[in-house]
Write a protein that holds these residues in place. Structure first.
Motif, mmCIF file in Angstrom:
data_model
loop_
_atom_site.group_PDB
_atom_site.id
_atom_site.type_symbol
_atom_site.label_atom_id
_atom_site.label_comp_id
_atom_site.label_asym_id
_atom_site.label_seq_id
_atom_site.Cartn_x
_atom_site.Cartn_y
_atom_site.Cartn_z
ATOM 1 N N CYS A 37 0.659 -1.093 -0.021
ATOM 2 C CA CYS A 37 -0.042 0.076 0.144
ATOM 3 C C CYS A 37 0.672 1.366 0.004
ATOM 4 O O CYS A 37 1.949 1.290 0.619
ATOM 5 C CB CYS A 37 -0.850 0.112 1.176
ATOM 6 S SG CYS A 37 -2.027 -1.416 1.298
ATOM 7 N N CYS A 38 0.438 2.030 -0.725
ATOM 8 C CA CYS A 38 1.014 3.701 -0.730
ATOM 9 C C CYS A 38 0.096 4.716 -0.605
ATOM 10 O O CYS A 38 -0.766 4.708 -1.383
ATOM 11 C CB CYS A 38 2.077 3.679 -1.949
ATOM 12 S SG CYS A 38 2.982 5.073 -2.038
ATOM 13 N N GLU A 39 0.398 5.828 0.109
ATOM 14 C CA GLU A 39 -0.551 7.026 -0.151
ATOM 15 C C GLU A 39 0.462 7.876 -0.764
ATOM 16 O O GLU A 39 1.760 8.296 -0.415
ATOM 17 C CB GLU A 39 -0.812 7.372 1.383
ATOM 18 C CG GLU A 39 -1.698 6.703 2.062
ATOM 19 C CD GLU A 39 -3.155 6.980 1.834
ATOM 20 O OE1 GLU A 39 -3.724 7.774 1.853
ATOM 21 O OE2 GLU A 39 -3.897 5.976 1.163
ATOM 22 N N SER A 40 -0.262 8.534 -1.725
ATOM 23 C CA SER A 40 0.633 9.703 -2.508
ATOM 24 C C SER A 40 -0.068 10.968 -2.414
ATOM 25 O O SER A 40 -1.190 11.154 -2.844
ATOM 26 C CB SER A 40 0.946 9.169 -4.013
ATOM 27 O OG SER A 40 1.372 7.973 -4.139
ATOM 28 N N ALA A 55 5.455 10.460 -1.488
ATOM 29 C CA ALA A 55 4.874 8.918 -1.214
ATOM 30 C C ALA A 55 5.257 8.585 0.143
ATOM 31 O O ALA A 55 6.231 8.578 0.726
ATOM 32 C CB ALA A 55 5.636 8.016 -2.320
ATOM 33 N N PHE A 56 4.221 7.837 0.442
ATOM 34 C CA PHE A 56 4.438 7.073 2.023
ATOM 35 C C PHE A 56 3.967 5.679 1.786
ATOM 36 O O PHE A 56 2.778 5.280 1.582
ATOM 37 C CB PHE A 56 3.389 7.650 2.972
ATOM 38 C CG PHE A 56 3.711 8.962 3.424
ATOM 39 C CD1 PHE A 56 4.381 9.327 4.458
ATOM 40 C CD2 PHE A 56 3.178 10.031 2.749
ATOM 41 C CE1 PHE A 56 4.716 10.590 5.054
ATOM 42 C CE2 PHE A 56 3.298 11.452 3.187
ATOM 43 C CZ PHE A 56 4.372 11.616 4.365
ATOM 44 N N GLU A 57 4.972 4.891 1.491
ATOM 45 C CA GLU A 57 5.009 3.468 1.477
ATOM 46 C C GLU A 57 5.108 2.606 2.510
ATOM 47 O O GLU A 57 5.945 3.110 3.389
ATOM 48 C CB GLU A 57 5.912 3.220 0.225
ATOM 49 C CG GLU A 57 5.846 3.515 -1.095
ATOM 50 C CD GLU A 57 6.613 3.162 -2.273
ATOM 51 O OE1 GLU A 57 6.832 1.798 -2.214
ATOM 52 O OE2 GLU A 57 7.129 3.746 -3.254
ATOM 53 N N GLU A 58 4.343 1.516 2.531
ATOM 54 C CA GLU A 58 4.283 0.687 3.661
ATOM 55 C C GLU A 58 5.560 0.046 3.739
ATOM 56 O O GLU A 58 6.468 -0.156 2.796
ATOM 57 C CB GLU A 58 3.163 -0.262 3.801
ATOM 58 C CG GLU A 58 3.388 -1.357 2.763
ATOM 59 C CD GLU A 58 2.095 -2.445 3.009
ATOM 60 O OE1 GLU A 58 1.174 -2.172 3.743
ATOM 61 O OE2 GLU A 58 2.193 -3.202 1.926
ATOM 62 N N GLY A 59 5.920 -0.087 4.999
ATOM 63 C CA GLY A 59 7.331 -0.953 5.204
ATOM 64 C C GLY A 59 7.417 -1.330 6.710
ATOM 65 O O GLY A 59 6.534 -0.908 7.525
ATOM 66 N N ALA A 112 10.080 14.098 -7.043
ATOM 67 C CA ALA A 112 9.451 12.928 -6.000
ATOM 68 C C ALA A 112 10.102 13.120 -4.635
ATOM 69 O O ALA A 112 11.265 13.446 -4.720
ATOM 70 C CB ALA A 112 9.396 11.765 -6.571
ATOM 71 N N MET A 113 9.352 12.774 -3.561
ATOM 72 C CA MET A 113 10.127 12.676 -2.277
ATOM 73 C C MET A 113 9.493 11.610 -1.525
ATOM 74 O O MET A 113 8.469 11.344 -1.609
ATOM 75 C CB MET A 113 10.085 14.053 -1.460
ATOM 76 C CG MET A 113 10.470 15.343 -1.889
ATOM 77 S SD MET A 113 10.593 16.699 -1.003
ATOM 78 C CE MET A 113 11.476 17.907 -1.577
ATOM 79 N N ASP A 114 10.496 10.845 -0.657
ATOM 80 C CA ASP A 114 9.847 10.178 0.047
ATOM 81 C C ASP A 114 9.150 10.663 1.348
ATOM 82 O O ASP A 114 9.778 11.549 2.064
ATOM 83 C CB ASP A 114 11.125 9.006 0.566
ATOM 84 C CG ASP A 114 10.843 8.120 1.770
ATOM 85 O OD1 ASP A 114 9.492 7.785 2.013
ATOM 86 O OD2 ASP A 114 11.612 7.557 2.293
ATOM 87 N N GLY A 115 7.845 10.343 1.568
ATOM 88 C CA GLY A 115 7.228 11.225 2.787
ATOM 89 C C GLY A 115 7.936 10.773 4.079
ATOM 90 O O GLY A 115 7.743 11.513 5.058
ATOM 91 N N TRP A 116 8.270 9.900 4.237
ATOM 92 C CA TRP A 116 8.937 9.333 5.378
ATOM 93 C C TRP A 116 10.089 10.080 5.803
ATOM 94 O O TRP A 116 10.638 10.256 7.032
ATOM 95 C CB TRP A 116 9.398 7.697 5.361
ATOM 96 C CG TRP A 116 8.074 7.022 5.422
ATOM 97 C CD1 TRP A 116 7.830 6.132 4.213
ATOM 98 C CD2 TRP A 116 6.973 6.919 6.140
ATOM 99 N NE1 TRP A 116 6.428 5.720 4.290
ATOM 100 C CE2 TRP A 116 6.026 5.965 5.627
ATOM 101 C CE3 TRP A 116 6.649 7.323 7.478
ATOM 102 C CZ2 TRP A 116 4.924 5.584 5.972
ATOM 103 C CZ3 TRP A 116 5.534 7.069 8.055
ATOM 104 C CH2 TRP A 116 4.587 6.068 7.136
#
Length: 132
Positions: A37-40, A55-59, A112-116
């Motif tokens: 799952c990913c919230e963009s 992007a906030f990707e699950e992990g 693009a940026m990594d939300g985390w």
């Protein structure tokens, strides 16, 4: 009257208009199967061609809504803070952090940026984490 989910929302920052939208998606594996799952969150300045995709990707230790236990737009750390990506204040805080990190709203390309990577600073700004 309910808002249309696919319509971009407005955010005015220092007299400038930005548009933003939130999407949930998965990585396709084929054969009708998906994972991850990913919230963009997509933000762009009004009338600009370029945009920023956060992007906030699950992990491991990262929680992203997947239809179970969390609501739409909720991203967080296991045992820690959560952010609601549907709140304009959270979007504003993410925009401010992205600008601090060097995003240029007038750039005609999609960045693009990594939300985390922005999460702790935004959670602290929003009061979801105590100051370090």
């Amino acid at each position: 009257m309910a808002r249309r989910e696919k319509t971009a929302r407005r955010l005015v920052v220092d007299g400038e208009i930005f548009l933003w939208s939130l999407r949930h998606h998965h990585h396709a594996l084929g054969n009708g199967r998906y994972e991850g799952c990913c919230e963009s969150l997509v933000i762009r300045r009004f009338k600009s061609r370029g945009c920023l995709r956060i992007a906030f990707e699950e992990g491991p230790g990262r929680l992203v809504p997947g239809g179970y236990l969390t609501y739409s737009g909720a991203v967080g750390m296991a045992g820690g803070a959560f952010l609601n990506l549907h709140e304009p204040g959270t979007v504003r805080a993410l925009l401010d952090e992205a600008l601090t990190e060097g995003w240029c709203p007038g750039d005609p390309v999609t960045a693009a940026m990594d939300g985390w990577a922005l999460f702790d600073a935004v959670a602290t700004r929003r009061g979801a984490l105590p100051p370090a």
